[in-house]
Scaffold this motif. Structure first.
Motif, PDB file in Angstrom:
ATOM      1  N   ILE A   1      -3.172 -22.544  43.063  1.00 28.53           N
ATOM      2  CA  ILE A   1      -1.763 -22.629  42.118  1.00 28.53           C
ATOM      3  C   ILE A   1      -0.694 -23.878  42.846  1.00 28.53           C
ATOM      4  O   ILE A   1       0.022 -24.505  42.626  1.00 28.53           O
ATOM      5  CB  ILE A   1      -0.982 -21.260  42.561  1.00 28.53           C
ATOM      6  N   GLN A   2      -0.869 -23.482  44.315  1.00 28.90           N
ATOM      7  CA  GLN A   2      -0.040 -24.547  45.325  1.00 28.90           C
ATOM      8  C   GLN A   2      -0.382 -25.816  44.952  1.00 28.90           C
ATOM      9  O   GLN A   2       0.651 -26.884  44.894  1.00 28.90           O
ATOM     10  CB  GLN A   2      -0.027 -24.198  46.571  1.00 28.90           C
TER      11      GLN A   2
ATOM     12  N   TYR B   1       1.305 -31.636  40.021  1.00 29.85           N
ATOM     13  CA  TYR B   1       1.730 -32.050  38.539  1.00 29.85           C
ATOM     14  C   TYR B   1       2.974 -31.568  38.519  1.00 29.85           C
ATOM     15  O   TYR B   1       3.360 -31.984  36.943  1.00 29.85           O
ATOM     16  CB  TYR B   1       0.597 -31.138  37.764  1.00 29.85           C
ATOM     17  N   SER B   2       3.871 -30.709  39.029  1.00 37.66           N
ATOM     18  CA  SER B   2       5.200 -30.472  38.596  1.00 37.66           C
ATOM     19  C   SER B   2       6.109 -30.570  39.717  1.00 37.66           C
ATOM     20  O   SER B   2       7.392 -30.821  39.373  1.00 37.66           O
ATOM     21  CB  SER B   2       5.330 -28.895  38.245  1.00 37.66           C
ATOM     22  N   GLY B   3       5.737 -30.977  40.962  1.00 36.63           N
ATOM     23  CA  GLY B   3       6.397 -31.164  42.142  1.00 36.63           C
ATOM     24  C   GLY B   3       7.525 -30.091  42.323  1.00 36.63           C
ATOM     25  O   GLY B   3       8.697 -30.203  42.699  1.00 36.63           O
ATOM     26  N   LYS B   4       7.132 -28.964  42.193  1.00 34.27           N
ATOM     27  CA  LYS B   4       8.141 -27.690  42.377  1.00 34.27           C
ATOM     28  C   LYS B   4       7.695 -26.986  43.783  1.00 34.27           C
ATOM     29  O   LYS B   4       8.348 -26.009  43.922  1.00 34.27           O
ATOM     30  CB  LYS B   4       7.785 -26.583  41.327  1.00 34.27           C
ATOM     31  N   THR B   5       6.946 -27.507  44.649  1.00 36.56           N
ATOM     32  CA  THR B   5       6.778 -26.633  45.916  1.00 36.56           C
ATOM     33  C   THR B   5       6.193 -27.813  46.830  1.00 36.56           C
ATOM     34  O   THR B   5       5.747 -29.046  46.255  1.00 36.56           O
ATOM     35  CB  THR B   5       5.769 -25.591  45.902  1.00 36.56           C
ATOM     36  N   ALA B   6       6.068 -27.550  48.018  1.00 35.39           N
ATOM     37  CA  ALA B   6       5.586 -28.529  49.210  1.00 35.39           C
ATOM     38  C   ALA B   6       4.262 -28.450  49.142  1.00 35.39           C
ATOM     39  O   ALA B   6       3.607 -27.697  48.705  1.00 35.39           O
ATOM     40  CB  ALA B   6       6.299 -28.193  50.301  1.00 35.39           C
ATOM     41  N   ASN B   7       3.476 -29.392  49.983  1.00 32.80           N
ATOM     42  CA  ASN B   7       2.213 -29.238  50.247  1.00 32.80           C
ATOM     43  C   ASN B   7       1.999 -29.162  51.709  1.00 32.80           C
ATOM     44  O   ASN B   7       2.065 -30.389  52.549  1.00 32.80           O
ATOM     45  CB  ASN B   7       1.480 -30.490  49.712  1.00 32.80           C
TER      46      ASN B   7
ATOM     47  N   PRO C   1       5.827 -23.758  51.482  1.00 34.09           N
ATOM     48  CA  PRO C   1       5.810 -23.227  49.996  1.00 34.09           C
ATOM     49  C   PRO C   1       6.269 -21.977  50.313  1.00 34.09           C
ATOM     50  O   PRO C   1       5.731 -20.980  51.012  1.00 34.09           O
ATOM     51  CB  PRO C   1       4.312 -23.542  49.587  1.00 34.09           C
ATOM     52  N   TYR C   2       6.954 -21.617  48.870  1.00 34.59           N
ATOM     53  CA  TYR C   2       7.249 -20.206  48.842  1.00 34.59           C
ATOM     54  C   TYR C   2       6.497 -19.252  47.801  1.00 34.59           C
ATOM     55  O   TYR C   2       6.348 -19.722  46.571  1.00 34.59           O
ATOM     56  CB  TYR C   2       8.987 -20.168  48.576  1.00 34.59           C
ATOM     57  N   LEU C   3       6.121 -17.951  48.301  1.00 36.49           N
ATOM     58  CA  LEU C   3       5.276 -17.434  47.393  1.00 36.49           C
ATOM     59  C   LEU C   3       6.161 -16.025  47.022  1.00 36.49           C
ATOM     60  O   LEU C   3       6.724 -15.415  47.643  1.00 36.49           O
ATOM     61  CB  LEU C   3       3.826 -17.118  48.263  1.00 36.49           C
TER      62      LEU C   3
END
Length: 388
Positions: A160-161, A167-173, A193-195
């Motif tokens: 998911i992360q 592909y969406s740039g909505k979280t960090a790696n 990243p926030y879960l």
């Protein structure tokens, strides 16, 4: 013949000097941790929830039996808490298969990450490629969530992360390796990243946005929308979508948006410092394809330029908004301080102590270059348009 005897004697001496596997440990003696949840326990203890691979499910495994089991332990230190896991399993903990570490938000805010990270960085068995997440609520609740597709929750959260980042740039790696570099840089700010849990359609565990850390302690978070702009400023944006609102829309109706799929981006930051006043000049290049047209036409060069200017305006507005949010929280996660240190080490030495205050008053100037590679069809307007 004499040479042959000497060679055989030498080989025999080498073989006799080799040590056996006296300290080896067989697979049945090991317990493989797939993912790890960390929360605060009773009386200030550390509580671990370890998700372990469950070997040899036999015929029941074909019928959908779980391939993992959760075990909890609690103690005053990380190492003793990890050792206590063996009391419940009768096997020594093994770290080579660990995918992800999930830290409860309350723990990250109250105690920070430094006391637990020290254990991970000193342990030679732990891979620094393991990913780190901060979770809304308690980490232990996520460990009991059944994965939708993958065999284990750790693998599910990891995929998911990765998809949300690529592909969406909505979280960090962020891996343990990456987090170590963030916390030990010239500016000890970091983002992870926030879960969280979502029940909009089915109960899932999305990874979106990021938790913000200062000196290892969580002080706030970024929305998934701001995350896109921060990744772009960091030159880490891989792919995603830019939404462009249609102009002159009637009030009271749902707003239409046209979309661009981002194929590639490139960002260069150039800080200028004058008397402890910082102006950041960002040069951003974006290449993308048109994926939805609802109110625009791109049939002439003038129409294309008009559309590109609207895309630029949206990108720059979003970047300014995200940058203001970072300034408000006084968190430099775009590596601006580290960049100044590398380019002007003597100057950085004079402003390092007051950097967060200087960053909070800095200004961002953006120059954006947008290139439309493809419109998806040979027609530069809505494919359902009645206009000929």
């Amino acid at each position: 013949m004499r040479k042959l005897h000497l060679k055989l004697l030498l080989i025999a001496l080498v073989l006799l000097s080799l040590t056996g596997c006296w300290s080896k440990m067989e697979l049945p003696e090991r317990s493989f941790i797939m993912s790890l949840g960390i929360d605060e326990g009773r009386n200030g203890n550390i509580r671990l929830t370890a998700q372990l691979y469950k070997p040899n499910p036999g015929l029941k495994g074909r019928g959908g039996a779980d391939t993992f089991v959760n075990v909890q332990s609690e103690d005053e230190s990380m190492f003793e808490t990890v050792r206590d896991l063996s009391l419940h399993m009768g096997r020594k903990v093994h770290w080579s298969h660990m995918r992800i570490i999930v830290i409860g938000e309350a723990f990250a805010k109250k105690r920070g990450l430094e006391e637990i990270l020290d254990f991970f960085y000193r342990n030679s068995e732990i891979r620094l490629t393991s990913y780190v997440h901060i979770a809304k609520g308690k980490a232990s609740t996520y460990m009991s969530t059944k994965p939708l597709i993958e065999n284990t929750l750790g693998q599910q959260l990891l995929t998911i992360q990765e998809v949300a980042y690529k592909y969406s740039g909505k979280t960090a790696n962020v891996t343990l390796h990456d987090l170590g570099f963030q916390l030990k840089g010239q500016v000890d700010d970091a983002m992870i990243p926030y879960l969280y849990r979502s029940k909009k359609i089915t109960e899932t565990t999305p990874v979106a946005g990021a938790a913000l850390l200062k000196r290892g302690r969580m002080i706030g978070k970024l929305s998934s929308k701001d995350m896109e702009s921060v990744l772009m400023l960091n030159d880490e944006y891989v792919r995603g979508v830019i939404e462009v609102p249609c102009l002159n829309q009637p009030n009271g109706k749902s707003k239409k948006k046209e979309t661009i799929q981002v194929i590639s981006t490139s960002t260069q930051l150039s800080p200028e410092i004058k008397k402890r006043s910082v102006t950041v000049k960002a040069s951003v290049t974006i290449e993308g394809t048109v994926t939805e047209l609802k109110c625009s036409q791109i049939t002439t060069s003038e129409e294309e330029m008009k559309f590109i200017n609207r895309v630029k305006e949206v990108v720059e507005q979003d970047m300014q908004k995200a940058y203001k949010e970072l300034k408000r929280k006084k968190v430099d996660v775009i590596n601006l301080g580290n960049l100044i240190y590398r380019r002007h080490p003597a100057l950085w030495k004079s402003i390092k102590e007051d950097w967060h205050e200087i960053f909070a008053k800095s200004q961002l100037e953006i120059h954006t270059d947008v290139k439309i590679i493809n419109t998806g069809t040979t027609v530069g307007k809505s494919v359902l348009s009645e206009e000929k």
